[in-house]
Design a protein around this motif. Sequence first.
Motif, short mmCIF file in Angstrom:
data_model
loop_
_atom_site.label_atom_id
_atom_site.label_comp_id
_atom_site.label_asym_id
_atom_site.label_seq_id
_atom_site.Cartn_x
_atom_site.Cartn_y
_atom_site.Cartn_z
N ILE A 72 0.84 -1.20 0.00
CA ILE A 72 0.00 0.00 0.00
C ILE A 72 0.87 1.25 0.00
N LEU A 73 1.97 1.21 0.76
CA LEU A 73 2.90 2.35 0.78
C LEU A 73 3.49 2.59 -0.61
N VAL A 74 3.86 1.53 -1.30
CA VAL A 74 4.39 1.67 -2.66
C VAL A 74 3.32 2.23 -3.59
N LEU A 75 2.08 1.77 -3.44
CA LEU A 75 0.99 2.27 -4.29
C LEU A 75 0.77 3.76 -4.07
N ILE A 76 0.80 4.19 -2.81
CA ILE A 76 0.62 5.62 -2.52
C ILE A 76 1.73 6.43 -3.17
N ALA A 77 2.97 5.92 -3.08
CA ALA A 77 4.08 6.63 -3.70
C ALA A 77 3.94 6.65 -5.22
N ALA A 78 3.44 5.55 -5.78
CA ALA A 78 3.29 5.50 -7.24
C ALA A 78 2.21 6.44 -7.74
N LEU A 79 1.23 6.75 -6.89
CA LEU A 79 0.17 7.67 -7.30
C LEU A 79 0.72 9.07 -7.59
N ASN A 80 1.87 9.41 -6.99
CA ASN A 80 2.49 10.70 -7.32
C ASN A 80 2.84 10.77 -8.80
N ILE A 81 3.16 9.61 -9.39
CA ILE A 81 3.47 9.60 -10.82
C ILE A 81 2.24 10.01 -11.62
N VAL A 82 1.07 9.53 -11.21
CA VAL A 82 -0.17 9.89 -11.90
C VAL A 82 -0.40 11.40 -11.83
N SER A 83 -0.20 11.97 -10.62
CA SER A 83 -0.39 13.41 -10.47
C SER A 83 0.56 14.17 -11.39
N GLY A 84 1.81 13.75 -11.41
CA GLY A 84 2.78 14.43 -12.26
C GLY A 84 2.44 14.31 -13.74
N LEU A 85 2.00 13.12 -14.16
CA LEU A 85 1.67 12.92 -15.57
C LEU A 85 0.43 13.72 -15.98
N ILE A 86 -0.56 13.79 -15.09
CA ILE A 86 -1.76 14.58 -15.41
C ILE A 86 -1.40 16.05 -15.61
N MET A 87 -0.52 16.55 -14.73
CA MET A 87 -0.06 17.94 -14.88
C MET A 87 0.74 18.10 -16.17
N LEU A 88 1.56 17.09 -16.49
CA LEU A 88 2.37 17.17 -17.69
C LEU A 88 1.50 17.17 -18.94
N VAL A 89 0.47 16.32 -18.96
CA VAL A 89 -0.43 16.28 -20.10
C VAL A 89 -1.16 17.61 -20.27
N LYS A 90 -1.57 18.18 -19.15
CA LYS A 90 -2.27 19.48 -19.21
C LYS A 90 -1.35 20.57 -19.74
N ASN A 91 -0.11 20.60 -19.27
CA ASN A 91 0.84 21.64 -19.69
C ASN A 91 1.30 21.44 -21.13
N LYS A 92 1.31 20.21 -21.59
CA LYS A 92 1.82 19.92 -22.93
C LYS A 92 0.70 19.70 -23.94
N GLY A 93 -0.51 20.25 -23.67
CA GLY A 93 -1.61 20.08 -24.60
C GLY A 93 -1.30 20.65 -25.98
N ARG A 94 -0.66 21.83 -26.01
CA ARG A 94 -0.31 22.44 -27.30
C ARG A 94 0.68 21.55 -28.05
N ASP A 95 1.68 21.04 -27.34
CA ASP A 95 2.67 20.16 -27.98
C ASP A 95 2.02 18.90 -28.54
#
Length: 428
Positions: A292-315
Amino acid sequence: MATTPAPFAPFEWKIAWRYLRARRAEGGVSVMTWISLIGITLAVFALVSTLAVREGLRSDIVQTMLGANAHMDVHYRRDLQAEIPKDHLIRDYDDLSARLADMAGVEDVAPLVRAQVMGSYQGRNMPVDVYGITLDDLRDYPMIAEAEDSWGDLARFGEGVAIGGALARQLGIGVGDRLKLVSPDGARTPMGRSVRVSAYEVVYVFTSGQGFVDQSRLYMPLSEAQSFFNREGAVDQVDLRLSDPLRAEALILPVLETAGDRAYLYTWRDRAGGMIRALKMQDNAIFIVLAILVLIAALNIVSGLIMLVKNKGRDIGILRTIGLTQGAVLRVFFICGASVGTAGTVFGVILGVIFALNIDSVYAFVDWASGSGVRDLEANGFIFPSAIITASDVLSSVALSMGLSWLITYFPARRAARLNPVEALRYE
């Protein structure tokens, strides 16, 4: 005719690498990338190091249980219905011991006489579990021959008896004193069996670290035990110590075939079944919590990717316009997330292995920081188990971390691939 690039082509890796190291001012999420990387690293480090300490604790417990006990006991069944009735005693123990000693996986064979008597000294009485054994065989039990604390001389074992430290304290007896043993199973008389009483000098007192051993056990020379308990020319059991105690079950059938039809066995797992089951349940609980601890840490990747997708919409819109397929876009963002998860897993495994290999230094630091000796801390309930790295633990940690990281990365990457280029460029 143009050909479609193969999946995970070099240009997809270059785009992903550019997004990962882009600064926030350029539309990147380097801070979230670092947070995700550190989170995965610490989670995997905790998983690997905890599993190593858990394995070390299991090994320490097993060694403690086996240090003063056999790995397997061979007994004979009674056969009172035979033409010549047979009791449980093993009278051909020399021949049986030789056959068992020749078996692969058997390290040592020790014929034993076992009985329970009453020990008495200056008005104090305690139940005593007597083991009749030879000196050479007794030396093969490290927690007795090389006890944590001991008094007297084991080399004088042929002149007296060896007893546990807790039993000696309860009786108030020490090295050089004579302990009286009282057995109800004495000589046969017309009036029944008489009580047999004999006194033996205590020549060795040991503290094995196992409470039930130190509180009740007494070792007596085999020949004297045979005489005292009416076992002339016989023993109650033959104990086996194995080269690999964890494989005791694999030797049950070969030992039974060698020992004969009247033989039956007890293994150390039979005696410690409750403890082994408790350790297994503890292992499962620890792994679930750390997963569960690893899963919680891995969820940070999702947050980062969602932000990355939003910022790179034009690209994304531009890349789709110039010909990138949905699959290529998905793979670009999948590489971004999977790379963070993989790198964090590798760093976490390295830190966990370093921690496990230097566990003694960690304990020394704890000793220095607390200002107390290790023995004082252990007396207050602290446990300092060893740490053992196993390939299965490392592989399970890697599989769990990378599996979770790659799985949850797929969903934001799929969202990026489905982004409509017209919508992405409408307000540009």
